[in-house]
Design an enzyme around this catalytic site. Structure first.
Site, PDB file in Angstrom:
ATOM      1  CG  ASN A   1     -36.147 -15.234  58.040  1.00 36.12           C
ATOM      2  OD1 ASN A   1     -37.015 -15.629  57.259  1.00 36.12           O
ATOM      3  ND2 ASN A   1     -36.095 -14.363  58.598  1.00 36.12           N
TER       4      ASN A   1
ATOM      5  CB  SER B   1     -27.832 -13.967  50.135  1.00 35.66           C
ATOM      6  OG  SER B   1     -27.022 -12.813  50.516  1.00 35.66           O
ATOM      7  CB  ALA B   2     -22.301 -14.094  48.835  1.00 31.76           C
ATOM      8  CG  HIS B   3     -24.792 -12.054  54.020  1.00 28.72           C
ATOM      9  ND1 HIS B   3     -25.262 -11.618  55.187  1.00 28.72           N
ATOM     10  CD2 HIS B   3     -25.801 -11.608  53.077  1.00 28.72           C
ATOM     11  CE1 HIS B   3     -26.436 -11.441  55.125  1.00 28.72           C
ATOM     12  NE2 HIS B   3     -27.017 -11.121  53.870  1.00 28.72           N
TER      13      HIS B   3
ATOM     14  CD  GLN C   1     -31.383 -17.524  56.813  1.00 31.97           C
ATOM     15  OE1 GLN C   1     -30.662 -18.554  57.010  1.00 31.97           O
ATOM     16  NE2 GLN C   1     -31.512 -16.491  56.926  1.00 31.97           N
TER      17      GLN C   1
ATOM     18  N   GLY D   1     -29.368 -10.614  48.392  1.00 34.16           N
ATOM     19  CA  GLY D   1     -30.671 -11.486  48.336  1.00 34.16           C
ATOM     20  C   GLY D   1     -31.540 -10.496  48.143  1.00 34.16           C
ATOM     21  CB  THR D   2     -32.944  -7.433  49.733  1.00 34.57           C
ATOM     22  OG1 THR D   2     -32.645  -7.654  50.878  1.00 34.57           O
ATOM     23  CG2 THR D   2     -33.917  -6.479  49.590  1.00 34.57           C
TER      24      THR D   2
ATOM     25  CB  CYS E   1     -36.609  -5.594  69.297  1.00 34.70           C
ATOM     26  SG  CYS E   1     -36.030  -6.845  70.424  1.00 34.70           S
TER      27      CYS E   1
ATOM     28  CB  THR F   1     -19.191  -1.431  36.956  1.00 41.16           C
ATOM     29  OG1 THR F   1     -19.231  -0.394  35.919  1.00 41.16           O
ATOM     30  CG2 THR F   1     -17.738  -2.229  36.896  1.00 41.16           C
TER      31      THR F   1
HETATM   32  C1  LIG Z   1     -34.905 -15.563  53.865  1.00 40.06           C
HETATM   33  C2  LIG Z   1     -34.254 -14.317  53.578  1.00 40.06           C
HETATM   34  N1  LIG Z   1     -34.333 -13.752  52.385  1.00 40.06           N
HETATM   35  C3  LIG Z   1     -33.927 -12.521  52.273  1.00 40.06           C
HETATM   36  C4  LIG Z   1     -32.841 -12.160  52.646  1.00 40.06           C
HETATM   37  C5  LIG Z   1     -32.183 -10.781  52.472  1.00 40.06           C
HETATM   38  O1  LIG Z   1     -30.701 -11.238  51.990  1.00 40.06           O
HETATM   39  P1  LIG Z   1     -29.709  -9.920  51.934  1.00 40.06           P
HETATM   40  O2  LIG Z   1     -29.294  -9.806  53.082  1.00 40.06           O
HETATM   41  O3  LIG Z   1     -28.659 -10.583  51.151  1.00 40.06           O
HETATM   42  O4  LIG Z   1     -30.384  -8.900  51.132  1.00 40.06           O
HETATM   43  C6  LIG Z   1     -32.509 -12.707  54.020  1.00 40.06           C
HETATM   44  C7  LIG Z   1     -31.504 -12.183  55.048  1.00 40.06           C
HETATM   45  O5  LIG Z   1     -31.758 -12.043  56.075  1.00 40.06           O
HETATM   46  C8  LIG Z   1     -33.218 -13.815  54.494  1.00 40.06           C
HETATM   47  O6  LIG Z   1     -32.924 -14.796  55.469  1.00 40.06           O
END
Ligand SMILES: Cc1ncc(COP(=O)(O)O)c(C=O)c1O
Length: 393
Positions: free
Chosen positions: A152, A200-202, A180, A69-70, A325, A238
């Site tokens: 998030n 983002s898959a996770h 999210q 995602g980032t 934190c 790749t």
């Molecule tokens: C709203 C949001 N944007 C971006 C990200 C970043 O995604 P990734 O962990 O796949 O890089 C997250 C992950 O916590 C998220 O919640």
């Protein structure tokens, strides 16, 4: 351990892992080569592309696989910043974005872009009047909008369709961080035709380190990563065949859950009702009508979240502090600040994230554990309890 931190990440579904394993063993070939094994890997990647596209109502050609995602977010934002140019470029975003948006936007600001961070109401929803004013001050084609689909920390779902309409009136390109939202609630780029979207898959039971950027057909785009020209020259490198296959299966399974109406809302409801019913001084934060089905952001008056986290860990519940934190000190997060939380409220907030793998027994046992932890901490800290306060929009 009862895992209630699904906004941070989710466990892999067994079906996803099973689908991935062959591509880590015998299916190791480079999908860009010409022999049989390579062609099979290419086919698996294309099937995954179709599955991801189906989840968000896109065409497969509009999906670019990325390293998460980032990366997707940086690809979109850095391209949009280049496209609009720094002299006249205006960046319109919100005060509650994830750091994957906030940090790149800060770098644009440092080199001369005008940045507007639109505020939110007490329930954490975007102020559309402020957005209108911000878009109205941008030159047509001279700026872009970057707004998250769902937050998030609080799980609050944003008025994306309305925001897009405002941006369109002013001819501004539109990116959404839907990381999210995708897989948890319906996200369809035909209904809400944004230009760029990241996932983002996770976050929906796929593997970490793999995601996608949706690029609407017809939108100009230049890559951030250049090299071998993979992904139709939109993201070189790749391909991570196993990760992409896992993303595809996770997407297909998420789509099936959405069609069947399966989500953790009933678990969250039972969890919150038990806590509010049995404990004083509990606040449910965020707009109650527009929340992700599995996110619960709560404040417990008279309790420090840092202490609660330790007690809950001992009691076998994994969740997160609602504030950042920093070196042991609890600081209100930028999201809490934007929502007008007092320092005391921010310090006493926890985020619980339910997923499709949690059970009702876990939700109720977790509520018992939270109650125990809060009561213990209040005894130790001598904190006062306030009335039950529930935000209503
Ligand atoms: C709203 C949001 N944007 C971006 C990200 C970043 O995604 P990734 O962990 O796949 O890089 C997250 C992950 O916590 C998220 O919640």
């Amino acid at each position: 351990m009862i895992y209630l931190d699904a906004n941070a990440t989710t466990p892999l579904l067994p079906e996803v892992l099973d689908a991935m394993l062959p591509w880590l063993r015998e299916g190791y070939h480079n999908p860009n080569a010409s022999y049989r094994g390579a062609k099979e890997a290419r086919k698996a990647i294309d099937e995954a592309r179709a599955r991801v596209a189906a989840l968000i109502g896109a065409d497969p050609g509009e999906i670019v696989f990325t390293g998460g995602g980032t990366e997707s977010t940086n690809m979109a934002l850095k391209w949009l910043a280049r496209l609009v140019g720094r002299k006249t470029g205006q960046v319109i975003t919100s005060a509650i974005e994830h750091s994957a948006v906030l940090k790149p936007v800060e770098t644009f600001e440092d080199v001369g872009y005008k940045v507007t961070r639109v505020g939110v109401d007490a329930g954490g929803r975007l102020d559309l009047d402020e957005l209108k004013r911000a878009c109205g001050s941008a030159q047509e084609g001279g700026g872009f909008v970057s707004l998250m689909w769902a937050n998030n920390e609080t799980g609050v779902v944003q008025p994306l369709a309305e925001a897009l309409e405002i941006a369109r009136v002013h001819g501004l390109a539109f990116y959404t961080d839907a990381i999210q939202a995708v897989g948890k609630i319906p996200v369809n780029v035909r209904d809400i035709p944004v230009d760029f979207l990241s996932l983002s898959a996770h976050k929906f039971h796929g593997p970490k380190g793999v995601g996608a950027l949706y690029i609407r057909s017809g939108c100009r785009f230049e890559p951030m990563l250049r090299g071998g020209g993979q992904e139709k020259d939109r993201r070189s490198g790749t391909e991570n065949t196993a990760g992409i296959v896992g993303l595809g299966v996770a997407a297909e399974m998420a789509a099936a859950r959405l069609v069947a109406g399966e989500n953790p809302a009933a678990l969250r409801k039972a969890f919150e009702e038990k806590l509010v019913g049995e404990l004083d001084g509990v606040t449910i934060n965020g707009d109650l009508l527009h929340r992700l089905p599995g996110t619960s952001h709560l404040s417990f008056s008279g309790c420090e979240a840092a202490g609660l986290l330790i007690l809950l860990d001992d009691l076998g519940v994994a969740c997160s502090a609602g504030s950042a934190c920093m070196t042991g000190k609890q600081q209100p997060s930028h999201v809490q600040k934007a929502m007008g939380f007092s320092d005391a409220k921010a310090k006493s907030s926890l985020r619980f994230g339910f997923s499709c793998l949690n059970t009702m027994e876990e939700a109720l046992a977790a509520a018992d554990a939270v109650k125990k932890a809060v009561e213990k901490l209040r005894r130790v800290q001598g904190g006062s309890t306030g009335p039950v306060v529930v935000y209503s929009p």
